[in-house]
Each structure stands twice: as structure tokens, then as C-alpha cells.
Design a protein around this motif. Structure first.
Motif, short mmCIF file in Angstrom:
data_model
loop_
_atom_site.label_atom_id
_atom_site.label_comp_id
_atom_site.label_asym_id
_atom_site.label_seq_id
_atom_site.Cartn_x
_atom_site.Cartn_y
_atom_site.Cartn_z
N ILE A 115 0.87 -1.18 0.00
CA ILE A 115 0.00 0.00 0.00
C ILE A 115 0.90 1.24 0.00
CG2 ILE A 115 -1.81 1.26 1.22
CD1 ILE A 115 -2.52 -1.46 2.55
N PRO A 116 0.86 1.99 -1.11
CA PRO A 116 1.75 3.16 -1.17
C PRO A 116 1.29 4.25 -0.20
CG PRO A 116 0.34 3.07 -3.12
CD PRO A 116 0.06 1.84 -2.31
N GLU A 117 2.28 4.93 0.33
CA GLU A 117 1.98 6.06 1.21
C GLU A 117 1.56 7.25 0.37
OE1 GLU A 117 1.92 6.26 4.58
OE2 GLU A 117 2.21 4.09 4.53
N ILE A 118 0.67 8.02 0.90
CA ILE A 118 0.23 9.23 0.20
C ILE A 118 1.23 10.33 0.53
CG2 ILE A 118 -1.61 10.94 -0.06
CD1 ILE A 118 -3.56 8.76 0.91
N PRO A 119 1.81 10.95 -0.51
CA PRO A 119 2.78 12.02 -0.25
C PRO A 119 2.14 13.18 0.51
CG PRO A 119 2.76 11.41 -2.59
CD PRO A 119 1.62 10.71 -1.93
N ASP A 120 2.94 13.82 1.35
CA ASP A 120 2.44 14.96 2.13
C ASP A 120 1.91 16.07 1.24
OD1 ASP A 120 2.90 13.83 4.58
OD2 ASP A 120 4.85 14.81 4.88
N GLN A 121 2.51 16.24 0.06
CA GLN A 121 2.05 17.31 -0.82
C GLN A 121 0.60 17.12 -1.23
OE1 GLN A 121 4.87 15.57 -1.55
NE2 GLN A 121 6.51 17.06 -1.30
N LEU A 122 0.17 15.87 -1.35
CA LEU A 122 -1.23 15.62 -1.70
C LEU A 122 -2.15 15.86 -0.52
CD1 LEU A 122 -0.98 12.46 -3.98
CD2 LEU A 122 -1.21 14.85 -4.65
N LEU A 123 -1.63 15.57 0.68
CA LEU A 123 -2.45 15.78 1.87
C LEU A 123 -2.54 17.26 2.25
CD1 LEU A 123 -1.22 12.75 3.99
CD2 LEU A 123 -3.33 12.95 2.66
N LYS A 124 -1.50 18.01 1.89
CA LYS A 124 -1.46 19.44 2.20
C LYS A 124 -1.14 20.22 0.92
CE LYS A 124 0.36 18.31 6.71
NZ LYS A 124 1.54 18.33 7.55
N PRO A 125 -2.14 20.43 0.05
CA PRO A 125 -1.87 21.06 -1.24
C PRO A 125 -1.37 22.50 -1.13
CG PRO A 125 -4.24 20.74 -0.93
CD PRO A 125 -3.53 20.06 0.21
N TRP A 126 -1.64 23.15 -0.03
CA TRP A 126 -1.15 24.52 0.15
C TRP A 126 0.35 24.54 0.38
CZ3 TRP A 126 -4.23 21.81 3.43
CH2 TRP A 126 -3.68 21.45 4.65
N GLN A 127 0.94 23.35 0.63
CA GLN A 127 2.38 23.26 0.84
C GLN A 127 3.08 22.58 -0.34
OE1 GLN A 127 2.85 21.21 4.53
NE2 GLN A 127 2.42 23.03 5.76
N LEU A 128 2.50 22.68 -1.54
CA LEU A 128 3.13 22.09 -2.71
C LEU A 128 4.50 22.72 -2.92
CD1 LEU A 128 0.15 21.87 -5.20
CD2 LEU A 128 1.32 19.98 -4.12
N PRO A 129 5.46 21.93 -3.39
CA PRO A 129 6.80 22.50 -3.58
C PRO A 129 6.76 23.63 -4.60
CG PRO A 129 6.67 20.27 -4.47
CD PRO A 129 5.36 20.55 -3.80
#
Length: 144
Positions: A115-129
Motif C-alpha cells: 500500500i503506497p503512502e500518500i505524499p504529504d504534498q497531496l495531503l497538504k496542497p497549500w504546501q506544494l513544492p
């Protein structure tokens, strides 16, 4: 002043008053010519200013057009970004839901699943690189 007769270039005698009148006439002609040149320079400056004003109005119209086009494009991009953010949120929630179903199946079936982990960027779109350097615009971007 002496009242002696003055001999002119023609060889005849002239009174001193005639010389003064001639000087006055030449001066008056010179002043008229100077005034004419001054009026011509003034008219040329006026014509140049009228031309410059027309050119500036033309440039202003072009800039206003560019501003309107860019404002319209900005609105379109902003709308597209809002749609993409909504899709990102929806897809992230779906991915989280599927991952929780997979974890449930893994726990109750005893099978191990990748089960792949969901990247933090997807969980917090306001913190996209974002790029470390600000994005700069050039005058070429405004050319249409």
C-alpha cells in the motif's frame, strides 16, 4: 548731432535723418524676421507635442489592451486552478479511502499488500513544492 550733409553711396547728399530712418527700417525688418522664425519654432514644437501626444495615446491603448487580455487570462488560469485544486482534493480523498479499504483487507485477510503512502504534498496542497527563486516576468511575455 551735426547737421552737416552726409554723402551716400550714390554720390548725392542725404540728411542724417534719412540714415536713422534706414536703420530703423532695417531693425524693424530684422525684428519681423526674428518673430517669424520664433513663430515657426513655436509651431514646430507644438506639432511635435501633438505628434508625441498621439503616439502616447496609441501606446496607452495598446497597454490597456494587454492589461485587459492578461486580466482575462489571469481569471481563466485562476478558474482552472480552482478546478484543479478541487480535483486534487477529491482524488486525494478517494486515494485515502482506497488505502483504508486495502489496509482493512490486509488486516482481515492476512495477506500482505503493498500500500503506497500518500505524499504529504497531496495531503497538504497549500504546501506544494515551489521554486526557491520567484518567477520573474519579462517584457517579451507581454508581446502578442
Amino acid at each position: 548731432m551735426s547737421s552737416l550733409p552726409v554723402r551716400g553711396s550714390t554720390g548725392r547728399q542725404e540728411s542724417p535723418l534719412l540714415g536713422i530712418d534706414e536703420h530703423k527700417r532695417k531693425r524693424m525688418l530684422s525684428n519681423r524676421e526674428s518673430a517669424r522664425r520664433s513663430r515657426m519654432r513655436k509651431q514646430q514644437r507644438f506639432d511635435d507635442l501633438i505628434s508625441q501626444a498621439a503616439e502616447l495615446k496609441n501606446q496607452n491603448s495598446q497597454i490597456e489592451m494587454q492589461i485587459n487580455l492578461l486580466t482575462q487570462r489571469y481569471g481563466e488560469v485562476e478558474s482552472e486552478n480552482a478546478v484543479l485544486r478541487a480535483q486534487l482534493t477529491e482524488l486525494t480523498e478517494r486515494l485515502q479511502s482506497l488505502n483504508s479499504v486495502l489496509r482493512f483487507l490486509e488486516e482481515f485477510s492476512g495477506m500482505t499488500m503493498d500500500i503506497p503512502e500518500i505524499p504529504d504534498q497531496l495531503l497538504k496542497p497549500w504546501q506544494l513544492p515551489r521554486p526557491a527563486q520567484p518567477i520573474s516576468a519579462t517584457a517579451d511575455l507581454l508581446q502578442f
